[in-house]
Design a protein around this motif. Structure first.
Motif, mmCIF file in Angstrom:
data_model
loop_
_atom_site.group_PDB
_atom_site.id
_atom_site.type_symbol
_atom_site.label_atom_id
_atom_site.label_comp_id
_atom_site.label_asym_id
_atom_site.label_seq_id
_atom_site.Cartn_x
_atom_site.Cartn_y
_atom_site.Cartn_z
ATOM 1 N N LEU A 23 -110.358 -45.238 -4.193
ATOM 2 C CA LEU A 23 -109.084 -44.736 -4.688
ATOM 3 C C LEU A 23 -108.447 -43.770 -3.697
ATOM 4 C CD1 LEU A 23 -107.240 -44.877 -7.228
ATOM 5 C CD2 LEU A 23 -108.441 -42.847 -8.077
ATOM 6 N N ARG A 24 -109.251 -42.854 -3.164
ATOM 7 C CA ARG A 24 -108.745 -41.891 -2.182
ATOM 8 C C ARG A 24 -108.277 -42.604 -0.913
ATOM 9 N NH1 ARG A 24 -109.889 -36.524 -1.911
ATOM 10 N NH2 ARG A 24 -110.408 -36.714 0.319
ATOM 11 N N ALA A 25 -109.081 -43.521 -0.430
ATOM 12 C CA ALA A 25 -108.764 -44.191 0.830
ATOM 13 C C ALA A 25 -107.509 -45.039 0.707
ATOM 14 C CB ALA A 25 -109.944 -45.042 1.280
ATOM 15 N N ILE A 26 -107.356 -45.756 -0.396
ATOM 16 C CA ILE A 26 -106.192 -46.618 -0.549
ATOM 17 C C ILE A 26 -104.918 -45.790 -0.669
ATOM 18 C CG2 ILE A 26 -105.042 -48.163 -2.189
ATOM 19 C CD1 ILE A 26 -107.624 -49.674 -2.443
ATOM 20 N N GLN A 27 -104.947 -44.692 -1.434
ATOM 21 C CA GLN A 27 -103.747 -43.852 -1.526
ATOM 22 C C GLN A 27 -103.353 -43.331 -0.145
ATOM 23 O OE1 GLN A 27 -103.258 -41.026 -4.720
ATOM 24 N NE2 GLN A 27 -102.161 -39.568 -3.426
ATOM 25 N N TYR A 28 -104.311 -42.827 0.614
ATOM 26 C CA TYR A 28 -103.994 -42.245 1.918
ATOM 27 C C TYR A 28 -103.536 -43.314 2.906
ATOM 28 C CZ TYR A 28 -104.336 -39.110 5.934
ATOM 29 O OH TYR A 28 -104.061 -38.353 7.044
ATOM 30 N N GLN A 29 -104.199 -44.455 2.929
ATOM 31 C CA GLN A 29 -103.795 -45.531 3.835
ATOM 32 C C GLN A 29 -102.401 -46.048 3.495
ATOM 33 O OE1 GLN A 29 -106.244 -44.992 6.377
ATOM 34 N NE2 GLN A 29 -105.689 -47.143 6.652
ATOM 35 N N HIS A 30 -102.075 -46.113 2.231
ATOM 36 C CA HIS A 30 -100.728 -46.514 1.824
ATOM 37 C C HIS A 30 -99.695 -45.547 2.414
ATOM 38 C CE1 HIS A 30 -98.016 -48.382 -1.386
ATOM 39 N NE2 HIS A 30 -97.271 -47.424 -0.862
ATOM 40 N N LEU A 31 -99.959 -44.255 2.281
ATOM 41 C CA LEU A 31 -99.025 -43.248 2.798
ATOM 42 C C LEU A 31 -98.897 -43.307 4.316
ATOM 43 C CD1 LEU A 31 -100.148 -40.296 0.510
ATOM 44 C CD2 LEU A 31 -97.914 -41.421 0.444
ATOM 45 N N LEU A 32 -99.986 -43.603 5.002
ATOM 46 C CA LEU A 32 -99.955 -43.664 6.464
ATOM 47 C C LEU A 32 -99.152 -44.852 6.980
ATOM 48 C CD1 LEU A 32 -103.645 -42.793 7.476
ATOM 49 C CD2 LEU A 32 -101.630 -41.354 7.794
ATOM 50 N N HIS A 33 -99.118 -45.943 6.223
ATOM 51 C CA HIS A 33 -98.588 -47.191 6.771
ATOM 52 C C HIS A 33 -97.354 -47.737 6.070
ATOM 53 C CE1 HIS A 33 -101.941 -47.424 9.524
ATOM 54 N NE2 HIS A 33 -102.752 -47.172 8.522
ATOM 55 N N ILE A 34 -96.981 -47.174 4.919
ATOM 56 C CA ILE A 34 -95.782 -47.638 4.223
ATOM 57 C C ILE A 34 -94.850 -46.450 4.021
ATOM 58 C CG2 ILE A 34 -94.860 -48.711 2.144
ATOM 59 C CD1 ILE A 34 -97.520 -50.128 1.780
ATOM 60 N N PRO A 35 -93.638 -46.512 4.537
ATOM 61 C CA PRO A 35 -92.723 -45.372 4.397
ATOM 62 C C PRO A 35 -92.087 -45.309 3.016
ATOM 63 C CG PRO A 35 -91.626 -47.140 5.569
ATOM 64 C CD PRO A 35 -93.045 -47.598 5.345
ATOM 65 N N TYR A 36 -91.823 -44.100 2.591
ATOM 66 C CA TYR A 36 -90.953 -43.861 1.440
ATOM 67 C C TYR A 36 -89.524 -43.930 1.968
ATOM 68 C CZ TYR A 36 -88.842 -41.322 -2.505
ATOM 69 O OH TYR A 36 -88.067 -40.958 -3.577
ATOM 70 N N GLU A 37 -88.641 -44.710 1.329
ATOM 71 C CA GLU A 37 -87.273 -44.829 1.843
ATOM 72 C C GLU A 37 -86.324 -45.339 0.769
ATOM 73 O OE1 GLU A 37 -85.927 -48.128 2.524
ATOM 74 O OE2 GLU A 37 -87.573 -49.364 3.298
ATOM 75 N N ASP A 38 -85.044 -44.961 0.928
ATOM 76 C CA ASP A 38 -84.015 -45.361 -0.038
ATOM 77 C C ASP A 38 -82.899 -46.168 0.611
ATOM 78 O OD1 ASP A 38 -82.576 -43.446 1.393
ATOM 79 O OD2 ASP A 38 -81.733 -42.486 -0.389
ATOM 80 N N VAL A 39 -83.209 -46.904 1.670
ATOM 81 C CA VAL A 39 -82.181 -47.632 2.407
ATOM 82 C C VAL A 39 -81.428 -48.600 1.494
ATOM 83 C CG1 VAL A 39 -81.775 -49.311 4.242
ATOM 84 C CG2 VAL A 39 -83.309 -47.373 4.644
ATOM 85 N N TYR A 68 -90.441 -45.911 -7.701
ATOM 86 C CA TYR A 68 -90.614 -47.025 -8.623
ATOM 87 C C TYR A 68 -91.250 -48.233 -7.916
ATOM 88 C CZ TYR A 68 -87.169 -44.170 -11.112
ATOM 89 O OH TYR A 68 -86.500 -43.127 -11.718
ATOM 90 N N GLU A 69 -90.966 -48.381 -6.649
ATOM 91 C CA GLU A 69 -91.537 -49.485 -5.869
ATOM 92 C C GLU A 69 -92.899 -49.113 -5.285
ATOM 93 O OE1 GLU A 69 -87.621 -51.625 -4.071
ATOM 94 O OE2 GLU A 69 -87.986 -49.575 -3.396
ATOM 95 N N MET A 70 -92.988 -47.938 -4.703
ATOM 96 C CA MET A 70 -94.239 -47.531 -4.054
ATOM 97 C C MET A 70 -95.393 -47.458 -5.055
ATOM 98 S SD MET A 70 -93.775 -46.848 -0.704
ATOM 99 C CE MET A 70 -94.450 -45.325 -0.006
ATOM 100 N N ASN A 71 -95.192 -46.729 -6.154
ATOM 101 C CA ASN A 71 -96.244 -46.621 -7.155
ATOM 102 C C ASN A 71 -96.367 -47.885 -7.991
ATOM 103 O OD1 ASN A 71 -97.373 -44.058 -6.614
ATOM 104 N ND2 ASN A 71 -95.654 -43.042 -7.608
ATOM 105 N N GLY A 72 -95.272 -48.628 -8.107
ATOM 106 C CA GLY A 72 -95.362 -49.910 -8.798
ATOM 107 C C GLY A 72 -96.286 -50.872 -8.069
ATOM 108 N N LEU A 73 -96.130 -50.973 -6.753
ATOM 109 C CA LEU A 73 -96.994 -51.858 -5.965
ATOM 110 C C LEU A 73 -98.427 -51.344 -5.937
ATOM 111 C CD1 LEU A 73 -97.195 -54.351 -4.123
ATOM 112 C CD2 LEU A 73 -96.749 -52.815 -2.185
ATOM 113 N N LEU A 74 -98.594 -50.036 -5.753
ATOM 114 C CA LEU A 74 -99.948 -49.475 -5.734
ATOM 115 C C LEU A 74 -100.653 -49.727 -7.066
ATOM 116 C CD1 LEU A 74 -102.195 -47.813 -4.412
ATOM 117 C CD2 LEU A 74 -101.048 -45.749 -5.260
ATOM 118 N N GLY A 75 -99.947 -49.540 -8.185
ATOM 119 C CA GLY A 75 -100.555 -49.795 -9.485
ATOM 120 C C GLY A 75 -101.024 -51.229 -9.624
ATOM 121 N N TRP A 76 -100.204 -52.190 -9.167
ATOM 122 C CA TRP A 76 -100.614 -53.602 -9.188
ATOM 123 C C TRP A 76 -101.887 -53.805 -8.360
ATOM 124 C CZ3 TRP A 76 -100.807 -56.504 -4.638
ATOM 125 C CH2 TRP A 76 -101.215 -57.822 -4.808
ATOM 126 N N ALA A 77 -101.923 -53.241 -7.157
ATOM 127 C CA ALA A 77 -103.074 -53.441 -6.276
ATOM 128 C C ALA A 77 -104.350 -52.846 -6.885
ATOM 129 C CB ALA A 77 -102.796 -52.814 -4.909
#
Length: 276
Positions: A23-39, A68-77
């Motif tokens: 759980l710890r590793a996946i949360q941190y790896q997600h943050l390292l490799h997927i940006p938060y953005e509102d483009v 809504y997207e970042m935590n939505g995808l993480l929750g699915w995974a």
């Protein structure tokens, strides 16, 4: 939708297990490799909770997303791995905005062993790792956070001192009521002209030593010792920064007029925040 492709996207190359280390590793790896953005909000594209759309955007198109997207995808995974995941409705900066902020932040609760954990990759410059739902302080890679139980039944997560957004509140309610509140918040943040996501280009990404950010035309690097900022002048400058620091190559030309006009608003806001 393929769990292995998501794990490859976040560069998680070990066999996931239903435990705290994973759980710890996946949360941190997600943050390292997927940006938060509102483009997409800046470009006027309608966003929803559809997991297939979010998966396509973040995994296949190599984009980022908002809470809504970042935590939505993480929750699915996490559910695919075998974790129990509960979606919670949060309120960003409720301490200043009151209950008008309800539904403006999606976060996750994951029960595990004897504890229940707050899991969140959708607050821009927020938590690095899951934290147990208990009143205590946490230091993640030099950044200090605090979880506080409020008298009105809400929890409050206090962000680190150099953050852009100071806190969010949430209740441990889930189900239809929470989803309705989140749907209303998601809609309002896309439609309300006063929404920060309508007013400002926003991007965050974690590195091993900093949290990188772009707010309008201001490039920011946040470390435990403080913030360093530099102004970007042209559309080309901002487009280059999005690509180099956040991996976002989406053309923002249609939103450039709004991005420029919000720049002075950002400067005034940050002056009030850090020099009250």
């Amino acid at each position: 939708m393929d769990l292995d492709r998501y794990l490859e996207r976040i560069k998680f190359f070990t066999e996931p297990e239903v435990n705290l280390d994973t759980l710890r590793a996946i949360q941190y790896q997600h943050l390292l490799h997927i940006p938060y953005e509102d483009v997409d909000v800046q470009l006027g594209r309608r966003l929803d909770f559809d997991t297939q759309r979010i998966y396509s955007k973040i995994v296949e198109q190599q984009r980022g997303g908002w809470c809504y997207e970042m935590n939505g995808l993480l929750g699915w995974a996490l559910e695919e791995i075998g974790f129990v995941v509960m979606r919670l409705s949060g309120a960003a900066n409720r301490q200043n905005q009151g209950d008008t902020a309800l539904g403006t932040h999606l976060l996750l609760e994951v029960p595990l062993a004897q504890n229940s954990y707050l899991v969140d990759v959708g607050f821009g410059d927020g938590l690095h790792y899951p934290v147990p739902l208990a009143e205590t302080q946490h230091t993640h890679n030099g950044f200090t956070y605090q979880l506080e139980r409020m008298q009105d039944g809400y929890w409050r997560m206090h962000n680190h001192v150099h953050s852009t957004m100071p806190s969010f509140d949430f209740r441990q309610d889930h189900g239809e009521a929470a989803e309705a509140e989140l749907a209303q918040g998601c809609k309002r943040l896309q439609e309300d002209p006063q929404s920060p996501f309508r007013q400002m280009l926003i991007a965050f990404r974690f590195t091993a030593t900093s949290i990188e950010s772009l707010l309008g035309k201001t490039a920011i690097s946040i470390t435990p010792s403080g913030r360093q900022e530099r102004s970007l002048e042209t559309l080309s400058d901002v487009q280059k920064d999005l690509a180099e620091r956040f991996g976002i190559t989406q053309d923002i030309t249609p939103a450039w007029e709004q991005i420029e006009s919000s720049h002075q608003q950002y400067i005034a806001y940050m002056a009030r925040k850090f020099n009250p």
